[in-house]
Design a protein around this motif. Structure first.
Motif, PDB file in Angstrom:
ATOM      1  N   THR A 155       0.888  -1.296  -0.004  1.00 29.68           N
ATOM      2  CA  THR A 155       0.217   0.067   0.058  1.00 29.68           C
ATOM      3  C   THR A 155       0.805   1.285  -0.084  1.00 29.68           C
ATOM      4  O   THR A 155       0.497   2.274  -0.626  1.00 29.68           O
ATOM      5  CB  THR A 155      -0.851  -0.097   1.368  1.00 29.68           C
ATOM      6  OG1 THR A 155      -1.682  -1.316   1.153  1.00 29.68           O
ATOM      7  CG2 THR A 155      -1.859   1.203   1.222  1.00 29.68           C
ATOM      8  N   LEU A 156       1.920   1.061   0.644  1.00 32.01           N
ATOM      9  CA  LEU A 156       2.982   2.339   0.811  1.00 32.01           C
ATOM     10  C   LEU A 156       3.428   2.547  -0.606  1.00 32.01           C
ATOM     11  O   LEU A 156       3.446   3.604  -1.094  1.00 32.01           O
ATOM     12  CB  LEU A 156       4.011   2.124   1.443  1.00 32.01           C
ATOM     13  CG  LEU A 156       5.294   2.984   1.624  1.00 32.01           C
ATOM     14  CD1 LEU A 156       4.681   4.376   2.152  1.00 32.01           C
ATOM     15  CD2 LEU A 156       6.442   2.808   2.625  1.00 32.01           C
ATOM     16  N   VAL A 158       1.878   1.789  -3.373  1.00 31.66           N
ATOM     17  CA  VAL A 158       1.030   2.463  -4.606  1.00 31.66           C
ATOM     18  C   VAL A 158       0.585   3.858  -4.204  1.00 31.66           C
ATOM     19  O   VAL A 158       0.401   4.704  -4.952  1.00 31.66           O
ATOM     20  CB  VAL A 158      -0.388   1.825  -4.515  1.00 31.66           C
ATOM     21  CG1 VAL A 158      -0.254   0.267  -4.829  1.00 31.66           C
ATOM     22  CG2 VAL A 158      -1.130   1.751  -3.068  1.00 31.66           C
ATOM     23  N   ASN A 159       0.934   4.018  -2.877  1.00 38.66           N
ATOM     24  CA  ASN A 159       0.798   5.568  -2.491  1.00 38.66           C
ATOM     25  C   ASN A 159       2.010   6.534  -2.929  1.00 38.66           C
ATOM     26  O   ASN A 159       1.745   7.824  -2.599  1.00 38.66           O
ATOM     27  CB  ASN A 159       0.723   5.928  -0.986  1.00 38.66           C
ATOM     28  CG  ASN A 159      -1.012   5.501  -0.858  1.00 38.66           C
ATOM     29  OD1 ASN A 159      -1.865   6.480  -1.253  1.00 38.66           O
ATOM     30  ND2 ASN A 159      -1.301   4.316   0.021  1.00 38.66           N
ATOM     31  N   THR A 160       3.045   6.057  -3.515  1.00 37.28           N
ATOM     32  CA  THR A 160       4.481   6.607  -3.886  1.00 37.28           C
ATOM     33  C   THR A 160       4.279   6.686  -5.492  1.00 37.28           C
ATOM     34  O   THR A 160       5.427   7.215  -5.777  1.00 37.28           O
ATOM     35  CB  THR A 160       5.508   6.193  -3.169  1.00 37.28           C
ATOM     36  OG1 THR A 160       5.675   4.792  -3.393  1.00 37.28           O
ATOM     37  CG2 THR A 160       5.422   6.330  -1.685  1.00 37.28           C
ATOM     38  N   ASP A 166      -4.925   3.679  -4.694  1.00 39.49           N
ATOM     39  CA  ASP A 166      -4.850   3.019  -3.620  1.00 39.49           C
ATOM     40  C   ASP A 166      -6.249   2.277  -3.307  1.00 39.49           C
ATOM     41  O   ASP A 166      -7.304   2.961  -2.667  1.00 39.49           O
ATOM     42  CB  ASP A 166      -4.552   3.858  -2.312  1.00 39.49           C
ATOM     43  CG  ASP A 166      -4.300   3.283  -1.117  1.00 39.49           C
ATOM     44  OD1 ASP A 166      -4.769   2.079  -0.983  1.00 39.49           O
ATOM     45  OD2 ASP A 166      -4.146   4.153  -0.132  1.00 39.49           O
ATOM     46  N   GLY A 169      -7.060   1.923   0.359  1.00 36.93           N
ATOM     47  CA  GLY A 169      -7.483   3.514   1.118  1.00 36.93           C
ATOM     48  C   GLY A 169      -8.818   4.073   0.765  1.00 36.93           C
ATOM     49  O   GLY A 169      -9.915   4.494   1.268  1.00 36.93           O
ATOM     50  N   ARG A 174      -7.444  -2.439   5.359  1.00 40.03           N
ATOM     51  CA  ARG A 174      -6.242  -3.074   4.892  1.00 40.03           C
ATOM     52  C   ARG A 174      -6.518  -4.429   4.225  1.00 40.03           C
ATOM     53  O   ARG A 174      -5.282  -5.112   3.763  1.00 40.03           O
ATOM     54  CB  ARG A 174      -5.351  -3.065   6.042  1.00 40.03           C
ATOM     55  CG  ARG A 174      -4.839  -1.560   6.328  1.00 40.03           C
ATOM     56  CD  ARG A 174      -4.049  -1.449   7.564  1.00 40.03           C
ATOM     57  NE  ARG A 174      -4.948  -1.966   8.769  1.00 40.03           N
ATOM     58  CZ  ARG A 174      -4.597  -1.461   9.964  1.00 40.03           C
ATOM     59  NH1 ARG A 174      -3.304  -0.927  10.113  1.00 40.03           N
ATOM     60  NH2 ARG A 174      -5.357  -1.884  10.943  1.00 40.03           N
ATOM     61  N   ALA A 198     -10.666   8.365  -8.798  1.00 34.91           N
ATOM     62  CA  ALA A 198      -9.222   8.476  -8.837  1.00 34.91           C
ATOM     63  C   ALA A 198      -8.966   8.069 -10.201  1.00 34.91           C
ATOM     64  O   ALA A 198      -7.728   8.450 -10.705  1.00 34.91           O
ATOM     65  CB  ALA A 198      -8.776   7.278  -7.567  1.00 34.91           C
ATOM     66  N   LYS A 202      -6.441  10.103 -12.921  1.00 34.07           N
ATOM     67  CA  LYS A 202      -5.116   9.597 -13.381  1.00 34.07           C
ATOM     68  C   LYS A 202      -5.140   9.395 -14.922  1.00 34.07           C
ATOM     69  O   LYS A 202      -4.276  10.091 -15.529  1.00 34.07           O
ATOM     70  CB  LYS A 202      -5.154   8.023 -13.011  1.00 34.07           C
ATOM     71  CG  LYS A 202      -4.908   7.654 -11.567  1.00 34.07           C
ATOM     72  CD  LYS A 202      -3.710   8.699 -10.934  1.00 34.07           C
ATOM     73  CE  LYS A 202      -3.649   8.540  -9.576  1.00 34.07           C
ATOM     74  NZ  LYS A 202      -2.413   9.258  -8.898  1.00 34.07           N
ATOM     75  N   GLU A 213      -2.712  -2.496  -6.037  1.00 36.40           N
ATOM     76  CA  GLU A 213      -2.275  -3.613  -5.386  1.00 36.40           C
ATOM     77  C   GLU A 213      -3.012  -4.734  -5.546  1.00 36.40           C
ATOM     78  O   GLU A 213      -4.208  -4.954  -5.919  1.00 36.40           O
ATOM     79  CB  GLU A 213      -2.515  -3.030  -3.834  1.00 36.40           C
ATOM     80  CG  GLU A 213      -1.871  -4.011  -2.971  1.00 36.40           C
ATOM     81  CD  GLU A 213      -1.968  -3.427  -1.385  1.00 36.40           C
ATOM     82  OE1 GLU A 213      -1.972  -4.350  -0.258  1.00 36.40           O
ATOM     83  OE2 GLU A 213      -2.307  -2.193  -1.275  1.00 36.40           O
TER      84      GLU A 213
END
Length: 365
Positions: A155-156, A158-160, A166, A169, A174, A198, A202, A213
């Motif tokens: 998850t981290l 996909v958030n970067t 996400d 999110g 989770r 979202a 994009k 993810e």
């Protein structure tokens, strides 16, 4: 005066503020991120009008609605709408289908000196527009999937990545038996709306493909939309391969340390500790059948010892005594099996940074 609109995608791309005039029960089932609930009628008033409509017809129902929303009640609601309109001159109002409730409110606003536009087709049209986005972009945009065992910080990742969505999110969960948060999970409708917006953003930003993810069909209590899930099942996969020790420290932070902090922040020290204990024990109980009674009992005893320890101020390291076997006995074997079914789709393996760089490079290509 700005015109009424049916440019639904533009509303979402611009994060346009909107007044949702539907009853609270309708709003709570699902709405849009930039919408505020300022209903024309309460749930009870709406129910009375609905009953009147069925028994006496439309004109009688309209008359009752005007009787219920009159005098001081009408003035109070008008004041809230007028304040919103003044604070959000670029906004819109909507009801369920863009019919009587929004037309009536629009007319009342006009009589008070404010010309304010509505969304043609209302909530239903907005909602259908977002479902169309999911169908359309799931069919046309290539996907890349980031996979990896529990604790791999997917998850981290996909958030970067700028072109990633996400999903957890959007679900506010989770995706595991310990995946809940202090606040309730998003409804199915809200999850789909957030995901669609979202995806739309994009695409509008010019991204040609999306990173998602690796998820099962369900994230907590919500289901992935069928077109999205089917596309994910065929997409290439990059697998994060981080050491067990690294993954354990992440899970200790995510499942225990952060959750203790969140529960005590929201509910206070004493009640927060009680509720966090319930969260941990119930998470384990959800997978009792899959673990088997013997292993479940071992892990539960270790968890209870660790909980007592951190409540007494001994720190959190004792939680590794149940987290470690939980990964080794349950989560890791389960994911290895799932990954074996995707063997032909695996295009890359590496540690977190290597997978991040790979996906970033693929996205740019």
């Amino acid at each position: 005066m700005r015109e009424d609109t049916d440019n639904y995608r533009e509303l979402f791309l611009n994060d346009t503020p909107m007044v949702d005039l539907r009853a609270p029960v309708e709003f709570n089932q699902g709405a849009f991120p930039t919408a505020v609930s300022l209903p024309l009628m309460t749930d009870d008033e709406r129910a009375q009008v609905g009953t009147c409509y069925k028994q006496q017809g439309q004109q009688a129902a309209i008359k009752l609605g005007h009787q219920l929303v009159s005098g001081e009640i009408k003035e109070q609601r008008m004041e809230r709408w007028l304040n919103f309109c003044r604070d959000n001159p670029e906004g819109y109002i909507y009801c369920f289908r863009g019919g009587l409730r929004s037309r009536t409110t629009q007319q009342w606003l006009k009589e008070s000196g404010i010309d304010y536009p509505l969304v043609l087709g209302g909530y239903k049209a907005l909602r259908n527009a977002l479902l169309d986005v999911i169908d359309e972009l799931s069919g046309t945009m290539p996907f890349h999937i980031v996979g990896g065992k529990t604790g791999s910080a997917k998850t981290l990742m996909v958030n970067t990545l700028a072109n990633a969505i996400d999903l957890e999110g959007a679900a506010h969960h989770r995706g595991s038996s310990f995946g809940g948060y202090v606040n309730a999970q998003n409804t199915q409708i809200n999850f789909e709306n957030i995901t669609a917006i979202a995806m739309l953003k994009k695409q509008h930003a010019g991204y040609q493909q999306l990173v998602l993810e690796d998820e099962g069909r369900h994230i907590g209590s919500v289901d992935l939309p069928a077109p999205l899930y089917q596309k994910m099942l065929a997409a290439p996969v990059a697998v994060v391969e981080d050491p067990l020790e690294v993954r354990l420290q992440r899970l200790l932070q995510d499942y225990v340390i952060d959750m203790v902090a969140d529960y005590t922040r929201v509910h206070g020290e004493e009640q927060g500790q009680i509720l966090c204990e319930e969260y941990l024990l119930s998470g384990l109980d959800k997978i009792r059948r899959r673990l088997g009674n013997e292993r479940w009992q071992i892990l539960r005893e270790e968890m209870q010892k660790a909980i007592k320890g951190h409540q007494a101020g001994a720190g959190f390291d004792a939680h590794l005594n149940w987290l470690t076997p939980l990964l080794e006995w349950y989560y890791d074997p389960m994911y290895e099996y799932q990954l074996s079914l995707k063997a032909e789709r695996i295009k890359f393996r590496g540690d977190w940074q290597e997978c991040h760089d790979y996906l970033k490079e693929k996205s740019a290509g």
